[in-house]
Design a protein around this motif. Structure first.
Motif, PDB file in Angstrom:
ATOM      1  N   UNK A 265      -4.009  -2.366   2.811  1.00  0.00           N
ATOM      2  CA  UNK A 265      -4.038  -3.633   2.087  1.00  0.00           C
ATOM      3  C   UNK A 265      -3.207  -4.658   2.853  1.00  0.00           C
ATOM      4  N   UNK A 266      -3.849  -5.328   3.795  1.00  0.00           N
ATOM      5  CA  UNK A 266      -3.137  -6.280   4.646  1.00  0.00           C
ATOM      6  C   UNK A 266      -3.594  -7.724   4.414  1.00  0.00           C
ATOM      7  N   UNK A 267      -4.425  -7.942   3.411  1.00  0.00           N
ATOM      8  CA  UNK A 267      -4.919  -9.285   3.134  1.00  0.00           C
ATOM      9  C   UNK A 267      -3.879 -10.095   2.364  1.00  0.00           C
ATOM     10  N   UNK A 268      -3.597 -11.292   2.839  1.00  0.00           N
ATOM     11  CA  UNK A 268      -2.615 -12.162   2.192  1.00  0.00           C
ATOM     12  C   UNK A 268      -3.087 -12.542   0.789  1.00  0.00           C
ATOM     13  N   UNK A 269      -2.165 -12.544  -0.166  1.00  0.00           N
ATOM     14  CA  UNK A 269      -2.500 -12.854  -1.549  1.00  0.00           C
ATOM     15  C   UNK A 269      -2.211 -14.332  -1.857  1.00  0.00           C
TER      16      UNK A 269
ATOM     17  N   UNK B 207     -13.582  12.583   2.157  1.00  0.00           N
ATOM     18  CA  UNK B 207     -12.924  11.715   3.142  1.00  0.00           C
ATOM     19  C   UNK B 207     -11.561  11.290   2.593  1.00  0.00           C
ATOM     20  N   UNK B 208     -10.518  11.469   3.384  1.00  0.00           N
ATOM     21  CA  UNK B 208      -9.164  11.140   2.947  1.00  0.00           C
ATOM     22  C   UNK B 208      -9.015   9.637   2.774  1.00  0.00           C
ATOM     23  N   UNK B 209      -8.262   9.244   1.755  1.00  0.00           N
ATOM     24  CA  UNK B 209      -8.005   7.836   1.502  1.00  0.00           C
ATOM     25  C   UNK B 209      -6.822   7.375   2.344  1.00  0.00           C
ATOM     26  N   UNK B 210      -6.856   6.089   2.760  1.00  0.00           N
ATOM     27  CA  UNK B 210      -5.739   5.520   3.516  1.00  0.00           C
ATOM     28  C   UNK B 210      -4.471   5.646   2.696  1.00  0.00           C
ATOM     29  N   UNK B 211      -3.378   5.967   3.366  1.00  0.00           N
ATOM     30  CA  UNK B 211      -2.112   6.220   2.688  1.00  0.00           C
ATOM     31  C   UNK B 211      -1.609   4.985   1.956  1.00  0.00           C
ATOM     32  N   UNK B 212      -1.289   5.180   0.684  1.00  0.00           N
ATOM     33  CA  UNK B 212      -0.628   4.164  -0.149  1.00  0.00           C
ATOM     34  C   UNK B 212      -1.307   2.809   0.019  1.00  0.00           C
ATOM     35  N   UNK B 213      -0.544   1.785   0.473  1.00  0.00           N
ATOM     36  CA  UNK B 213      -1.115   0.437   0.636  1.00  0.00           C
ATOM     37  C   UNK B 213      -1.204   0.006   2.094  1.00  0.00           C
ATOM     38  N   UNK B 214      -1.274   0.963   3.012  1.00  0.00           N
ATOM     39  CA  UNK B 214      -1.310   0.583   4.431  1.00  0.00           C
ATOM     40  C   UNK B 214      -2.604  -0.148   4.781  1.00  0.00           C
TER      41      UNK B 214
ATOM     42  N   UNK C  57      -7.622  -1.587 -11.487  1.00  0.00           N
ATOM     43  CA  UNK C  57      -6.307  -2.226 -11.513  1.00  0.00           C
ATOM     44  C   UNK C  57      -5.710  -2.319 -10.114  1.00  0.00           C
ATOM     45  N   UNK C  58      -4.913  -3.349  -9.893  1.00  0.00           N
ATOM     46  CA  UNK C  58      -4.196  -3.488  -8.622  1.00  0.00           C
ATOM     47  C   UNK C  58      -3.326  -2.262  -8.372  1.00  0.00           C
ATOM     48  N   UNK C  59      -3.268  -1.838  -7.144  1.00  0.00           N
ATOM     49  CA  UNK C  59      -2.520  -0.694  -6.587  1.00  0.00           C
ATOM     50  C   UNK C  59      -2.778   0.621  -7.348  1.00  0.00           C
ATOM     51  N   UNK C  60      -3.928   0.745  -7.996  1.00  0.00           N
ATOM     52  CA  UNK C  60      -4.227   1.971  -8.740  1.00  0.00           C
ATOM     53  C   UNK C  60      -4.279   3.182  -7.810  1.00  0.00           C
ATOM     54  N   UNK C  61      -5.036   3.078  -6.716  1.00  0.00           N
ATOM     55  CA  UNK C  61      -5.172   4.224  -5.811  1.00  0.00           C
ATOM     56  C   UNK C  61      -3.853   4.554  -5.140  1.00  0.00           C
ATOM     57  N   UNK C  62      -3.079   3.538  -4.836  1.00  0.00           N
ATOM     58  CA  UNK C  62      -1.748   3.759  -4.260  1.00  0.00           C
ATOM     59  C   UNK C  62      -0.894   4.584  -5.211  1.00  0.00           C
TER      60      UNK C  62
ATOM     61  N   UNK D 212       5.035   2.599   2.746  1.00  0.00           N
ATOM     62  CA  UNK D 212       3.935   2.432   1.783  1.00  0.00           C
ATOM     63  C   UNK D 212       3.356   1.021   1.768  1.00  0.00           C
ATOM     64  N   UNK D 213       4.185   0.012   2.008  1.00  0.00           N
ATOM     65  CA  UNK D 213       3.795  -1.393   1.803  1.00  0.00           C
ATOM     66  C   UNK D 213       4.038  -2.241   3.054  1.00  0.00           C
ATOM     67  N   UNK D 214       3.361  -1.997   4.150  1.00  0.00           N
ATOM     68  CA  UNK D 214       3.683  -2.750   5.365  1.00  0.00           C
ATOM     69  C   UNK D 214       3.537  -4.261   5.209  1.00  0.00           C
ATOM     70  N   UNK D 215       2.565  -4.739   4.427  1.00  0.00           N
ATOM     71  CA  UNK D 215       2.372  -6.183   4.284  1.00  0.00           C
ATOM     72  C   UNK D 215       3.536  -6.854   3.558  1.00  0.00           C
ATOM     73  N   UNK D 216       4.168  -6.137   2.633  1.00  0.00           N
ATOM     74  CA  UNK D 216       5.262  -6.732   1.867  1.00  0.00           C
ATOM     75  C   UNK D 216       6.566  -6.796   2.652  1.00  0.00           C
ATOM     76  N   UNK D 217       6.648  -6.048   3.752  1.00  0.00           N
ATOM     77  CA  UNK D 217       7.892  -6.010   4.532  1.00  0.00           C
ATOM     78  C   UNK D 217       7.791  -6.877   5.783  1.00  0.00           C
TER      79      UNK D 217
END
Length: 316
Positions: free
Chosen positions: A10-14, A1-8, A275-280, A120-125
């Motif tokens: 990861x939308x949970x607020x930190x 099963x393909x993994x979601x691209x990069x950090x798309x 680790x954080x963002x390892x899969x990304x 790659x980082x929709x939540x950060x933008x």
């Protein structure tokens, strides 16, 4: 099963922390998101790395205003990546400072990097429409530069190539505190898509020789003791050794990049998979390590299109 691209996915607020790591020296951290450093001098404030958009930078400014009303006079770019620099306009600084090499990378690939990281980082933008354009330094230097916030000196130093070819650190000599940018990470994956992997450990050695008592890494918690700093440098070095060691070995055996990716995953997943963002990072990291081990010295430019093609090849 393909993994979601990069950090798309990861939308949970930190949760944000604003930690004082020395006298009037602060770290804005958020559970593995990009960190921002704050240095308060006699008459003004310096910000190191700005967040990805002016709207995201406003969160840093809110924290700054909780501890000082001095103006932000200087913004420092540890390197050129969009998530670090595109929020700069929010600070209304008098000077924006980077290395000569970072400026050359903005010329060469700044727009492509912006387009790439936006995907790659929709939540950060958040509120990306608030970005007025590429962030250009108003002052640059080759190897080192001292900036004075009144009587407080901050030394900006290019210690060598690593995360990019233009990385700089900010050193506060009155407190032995360092802001490392992405040269050091703490329980967060190193992003190596634009790295110089054989040089990076040598740069880390020069950094370690300065013996910081506290350090703000590019991602991860602020490091408030020498022991934590030593740990973070060692973990970063181990991450890089596992990555480049496994991939360069695969290249020597004439494996395909997909085969090298699987060999690297077998080596790294057990040690760094949490680790954080390892899969990304992993596909981008393997692609760059494969190139460098194959003799491509200057990192190829990532575009939104190349990102998707590489991801489909390795993570599909």
């Amino acid at each position: 099963m393909a993994k979601a691209f990069a950090s798309v996915g990861d939308m949970e607020e930190k949760n944000v922390s604003f930690t004082e790591i020395g006298r009037d020296l602060y770290a804005f951290t958020a559970e593995g998101d990009p960190n921002t450093g704050v240095i308060i001098g006699d008459d003004s404030v310096m910000v190191i790395d700005t967040q990805a958009t002016p709207a995201m930078a406003d969160k840093v400014i809110e924290k700054i205003r909780s501890v000082t009303d001095k103006p932000v006079k200087y913004v420092v770019l540890s390197h050129y990546h969009a998530v670090r620099v595109l929020g700069a306009s929010a600070y209304h600084a008098s000077e924006t400072i980077a290395s000569d090499l970072t400026r050359s990378l903005i010329v060469e690939r700044g727009q492509e990097d912006w387009d790439s990281e936006y995907g790659r980082f929709p939540r950060l933008f958040q509120n990306a429409e608030s970005i007025p354009g590429l962030t250009w330094p108003t002052a640059t230097f080759a190897t080192s530069m001292s900036v004075f916030l009144g009587s407080r000196e901050v030394r900006l130093i290019h210690l060598g190539r690593g995360h990019t070819m233009g990385d700089i650190v900010a050193w506060v000599p009155d407190s032995d505190v360092m802001y490392s940018g992405d040269l050091v990470e703490y329980h967060s994956a190193c992003y190596c898509g634009d790295a110089h992997l054989q040089d990076w450990p040598k740069t880390l050695e020069r950094l370690a020789q300065m013996n910081p008592k506290a350090l703000v890494p590019g991602r991860g918690d602020a490091l408030t003791s020498s022991d934590q700093v030593h740990e973070a440098v060692a973990l970063t070095r181990d991450f890089l050794a596992a990555l480049y060691g496994s991939v360069s070995s695969a290249v020597a055996k004439k494996m395909t990049m997909k085969e090298a990716f699987e060999a690297c995953r077998a080596e790294m997943d057990p040690r760094f998979g949490s680790y954080a963002i390892y899969e990304h990072c992993l596909p981008f990291n393997v692609a760059r390590a494969y190139d460098e081990a194959s003799g491509i010295a200057h990192p190829r430019i990532w575009t939104a299109e190349r990102d998707q093609e590489m991801w489909a090849e390795l993570q599909g």
